[in-house]
Design a protein around this motif. Structure first.
Motif, PDB file in Angstrom:
ATOM      1  N   VAL A  90       0.826  -1.202   0.000  1.00 42.91           N
ATOM      2  CA  VAL A  90       0.000   0.000   0.000  1.00 42.91           C
ATOM      3  C   VAL A  90       0.863   1.255   0.000  1.00 42.91           C
ATOM      4  N   SER A  91       2.028   1.202   0.632  1.00 46.64           N
ATOM      5  CA  SER A  91       2.942   2.348   0.568  1.00 46.64           C
ATOM      6  C   SER A  91       3.337   2.638  -0.873  1.00 46.64           C
ATOM      7  N   ASP A  92       3.599   1.596  -1.650  1.00 44.38           N
ATOM      8  CA  ASP A  92       3.927   1.790  -3.068  1.00 44.38           C
ATOM      9  C   ASP A  92       2.752   2.405  -3.821  1.00 44.38           C
ATOM     10  N   ARG A  93       1.528   1.904  -3.548  1.00 48.64           N
ATOM     11  CA  ARG A  93       0.349   2.451  -4.225  1.00 48.64           C
ATOM     12  C   ARG A  93       0.125   3.911  -3.823  1.00 48.64           C
ATOM     13  N   ALA A  94       0.296   4.205  -2.539  1.00 52.41           N
ATOM     14  CA  ALA A  94       0.095   5.579  -2.066  1.00 52.41           C
ATOM     15  C   ALA A  94       1.131   6.524  -2.668  1.00 52.41           C
ATOM     16  N   ALA A  95       2.374   6.062  -2.792  1.00 46.91           N
ATOM     17  CA  ALA A  95       3.414   6.889  -3.398  1.00 46.91           C
ATOM     18  C   ALA A  95       3.094   7.169  -4.865  1.00 46.91           C
ATOM     19  N   ALA A 144       0.061   7.195  -6.183  1.00 45.74           N
ATOM     20  CA  ALA A 144      -1.081   8.112  -6.194  1.00 45.74           C
ATOM     21  C   ALA A 144      -0.635   9.539  -5.903  1.00 45.74           C
ATOM     22  N   GLU A 145       0.315   9.694  -4.991  1.00 46.33           N
ATOM     23  CA  GLU A 145       0.856  11.027  -4.698  1.00 46.33           C
ATOM     24  C   GLU A 145       1.571  11.594  -5.925  1.00 46.33           C
ATOM     25  N   ASP A 146       2.271  10.734  -6.677  1.00 44.61           N
ATOM     26  CA  ASP A 146       2.922  11.186  -7.904  1.00 44.61           C
ATOM     27  C   ASP A 146       1.897  11.665  -8.925  1.00 44.61           C
ATOM     28  N   VAL A 147       0.765  10.956  -9.006  1.00 45.51           N
ATOM     29  CA  VAL A 147      -0.289  11.370  -9.929  1.00 45.51           C
ATOM     30  C   VAL A 147      -0.777  12.764  -9.579  1.00 45.51           C
ATOM     31  N   THR A 176       2.924  12.542 -20.339  1.00 45.97           N
ATOM     32  CA  THR A 176       1.621  11.897 -20.234  1.00 45.97           C
ATOM     33  C   THR A 176       1.779  10.385 -20.060  1.00 45.97           C
ATOM     34  N   ALA A 177       2.756   9.791 -20.754  1.00 45.28           N
ATOM     35  CA  ALA A 177       3.030   8.362 -20.565  1.00 45.28           C
ATOM     36  C   ALA A 177       3.474   8.081 -19.134  1.00 45.28           C
ATOM     37  N   ARG A 178       4.272   8.988 -18.586  1.00 42.12           N
ATOM     38  CA  ARG A 178       4.691   8.851 -17.191  1.00 42.12           C
ATOM     39  C   ARG A 178       3.491   8.939 -16.246  1.00 42.12           C
ATOM     40  N   LEU A 179       2.560   9.824 -16.556  1.00 43.72           N
ATOM     41  CA  LEU A 179       1.335   9.936 -15.765  1.00 43.72           C
ATOM     42  C   LEU A 179       0.532   8.648 -15.818  1.00 43.72           C
ATOM     43  N   HIS A 180       0.376   8.085 -17.012  1.00 44.66           N
ATOM     44  CA  HIS A 180      -0.384   6.844 -17.146  1.00 44.66           C
ATOM     45  C   HIS A 180       0.286   5.700 -16.387  1.00 44.66           C
ATOM     46  N   GLN A 181       1.614   5.673 -16.389  1.00 45.40           N
ATOM     47  CA  GLN A 181       2.337   4.635 -15.651  1.00 45.40           C
ATOM     48  C   GLN A 181       2.095   4.769 -14.143  1.00 45.40           C
ATOM     49  N   ASP A 182       2.159   5.999 -13.631  1.00 44.41           N
ATOM     50  CA  ASP A 182       1.891   6.214 -12.208  1.00 44.41           C
ATOM     51  C   ASP A 182       0.455   5.854 -11.861  1.00 44.41           C
ATOM     52  N   ASP A 183      -0.471   6.221 -12.738  1.00 43.19           N
ATOM     53  CA  ASP A 183      -1.880   5.920 -12.494  1.00 43.19           C
ATOM     54  C   ASP A 183      -2.122   4.417 -12.470  1.00 43.19           C
ATOM     55  N   GLY A 222      -8.816   9.797  -4.302  1.00 43.56           N
ATOM     56  CA  GLY A 222      -8.227   8.462  -4.430  1.00 43.56           C
ATOM     57  C   GLY A 222      -6.980   8.305  -3.588  1.00 43.56           C
ATOM     58  N   ARG A 223      -6.120   9.321  -3.605  1.00 39.20           N
ATOM     59  CA  ARG A 223      -4.905   9.265  -2.789  1.00 39.20           C
ATOM     60  C   ARG A 223      -5.237   9.213  -1.301  1.00 39.20           C
TER      61      ARG A 223
END
Length: 460
Positions: free
Chosen positions: A69-74, A76-79, A206-213, A426-427
């Motif tokens: 969950v820490s990875d997911r939260a990080a 989401a914070e990047d998004v 935008t590709a970086r955004l999609h990867q984080d999402d 979501g974050r």
């Protein structure tokens, strides 16, 4: 009197150390195996083993959940704070450059003496904003990445472009036709070098955004699997205790089960809410932003080409030599603008967004009608009249363009706020979950040990 014969008894052995217990044959390995067999063949041994397994499973569940969950939260914070703002900045770089080109052509068309101060200020503001955003992007991007390479290209070529614009203005002030050539060279550099580089920068971010999402939305499968395994083991242990003792509840194991269930529910509900928020941000925010950005860029390109139609005066033709290059590109830009607004209208999910897109659509229709009047006036040989219909204060195509541009700017701001709100929701749904899962895992392990120790005390 007869006496019994005297018999001498054997001497007692001298006291000494007790003999060591016999060790099973086979050495330490065999001894360890013997102890393990004793542990699993006696009820206290089995209970100790069960307690150790339960505690390990519950701790593992808490630890794995905290990490995943820490990875997911990080992500989401990047998004919210990283990749999406950078993607928006990249789009702003593109828009600023395209708008600067439009303002430069409008100012040139007005003439050196009559160029409105507002047009000059708009050009300078666009160039300054693009330069500022490029500096910001460079500080958040590795030089060896695709974004870094495109930023380097933009930083190198932008001064060349502004130099050509200034040369065009200088010749225009002197009434020399060479100014038009410099403006066309600048426009060609913008359309073939600067804007493609800005587009690649936008695509990379935008590709970086999609990867984080995608990373933030990915289900924590391992955490769920370990949690279900721990919960199943706890239920089995309590059923075993009930079958052997007829005691319905073991308080320690019951507390561990409650803690594990709470952590599992928190994980499931929290991640579901996070996915819903990020999905809403992506579907109703980011997609609309991409379509609206493309639409605004199409309008800017169409406006620049409309101005260049009058600047070039038919001197630049398409590759087949049959049509005016800038008029053809104006038509293509307006067609793309119309399609983009149709897509934006379908993606709009509230009345405010739909009203702004509709206002832009009305402006586009008015723009097309006025452009037809410009073409008719120019073909009739009234060049000055055509210029007034393009850059005049009232009733001009410039007025229609401003209507479209302002509506699209407001629509972009609206969708950006919608994206940010949904992505933050979501974050925030993951907030506290990593620490909470770790604490519940530790509490559950303590409960399992206490519950098993309570059963062991009955054998003492």
């Amino acid at each position: 009197m007869t006496h019994p014969p005297q018999v001498r008894s054997a001497p007692h052995p001298a006291p000494g150390p007790a003999p060591a217990p016999a060790r099973p044959p086979g050495g330490p390995v065999a001894e360890a195996g013997s102890r393990l067999r004793a542990a699993v063949t006696t009820e206290p041994g089995r209970l100790r083993l069960i307690g150790a397994v339960l505690a390990a499973l519950v701790v593992a569940f808490g630890a794995v959940t905290a990490l995943e969950v820490s990875d997911r939260a990080a992500a989401a914070e990047d998004v919210v704070s990283g990749s999406q703002p950078l993607s928006a900045d990249a789009a702003s770089v593109y828009r600023s450059l395209a708008d600067a080109d439009t303002a430069a052509s409008s100012g040139f068309l007005a003439g050196a003496v009559k160029e409105p101060a507002s047009v000059r200020e708009r050009y300078e503001k666009d160039i300054a904003l693009a330069s500022e955003l490029l500096i910001k992007a460079a500080t958040n991007t590795e030089g060896s990445s695709e974004s870094g390479r495109q930023i380097a290209t933009l930083n190198k070529e932008l001064p060349v472009y502004t130099g050509r614009i200034e040369a065009a203005r200088a010749h225009n002030r002197q009434g020399l036709p060479l100014g038009g050539a410099y403006l066309r060279f600048a426009n060609e550099q913008m359309t073939k070098v600067l804007l493609p580089a800005a587009q690649k920068l936008y695509d990379a971010e935008t590709a970086r955004l999609h990867q984080d999402d995608e990373e933030a939305s990915r289900w924590p499968v391992l955490s769920v699997a370990v949690g279900l395994a721990a919960l199943g083991a706890l239920l089995w242990a309590q059923r075993r205790t009930y079958l052997r003792t007829n005691r319905v509840f073991n308080h320690g194991l019951l507390a561990t089960t409650a803690a594990t269930t709470a952590a599992l529910l928190w994980l499931t509900v929290g991640h579901t809410l996070a996915r819903d928020g990020l999905t809403e941000a992506r579907e109703h925010g980011q997609r609309s932003l991409e379509v609206l950005n493309d639409s605004r860029i199409s309008s800017l390109k169409a406006r620049a080409n409309e101005n260049l139609v009058l600047v070039a005066r038919g001197a630049v033709l398409t590759d087949d030599g049959k049509s005016d290059k800038y008029e053809t590109e104006y038509g293509a830009g307006m067609a793309e603008l119309g399609k983009g607004l149709d897509r934006a209208g379908k993606l709009a999910d509230d009345d405010g967004a739909r009203a702004l897109v509709a206002a832009a659509g009305a402006g586009v229709r008015e723009w097309r009608d006025r452009h037809q009047e410009v073409s008719s006036t120019d073909r009739a040989g009234n060049y000055e009249g055509a210029v007034r219909k393009v850059i005049g204060a009232e009733g001009s195509t410039g007025e229609s363009f401003d209507t479209v541009d302002k509506a699209l700017e407001k629509a972009l701001a609206h969708e950006q706020s919608e994206f940010t709100r949904a992505a933050r929701d979501g974050r925030d749904a993951l907030g506290g979950l990593p620490a909470g899962a770790a604490v519940l895992g530790l509490l559950g392990a303590v409960g399992a040990i206490l519950g098993i120790n309570r059963r062991l005390s009955e054998y003492r």
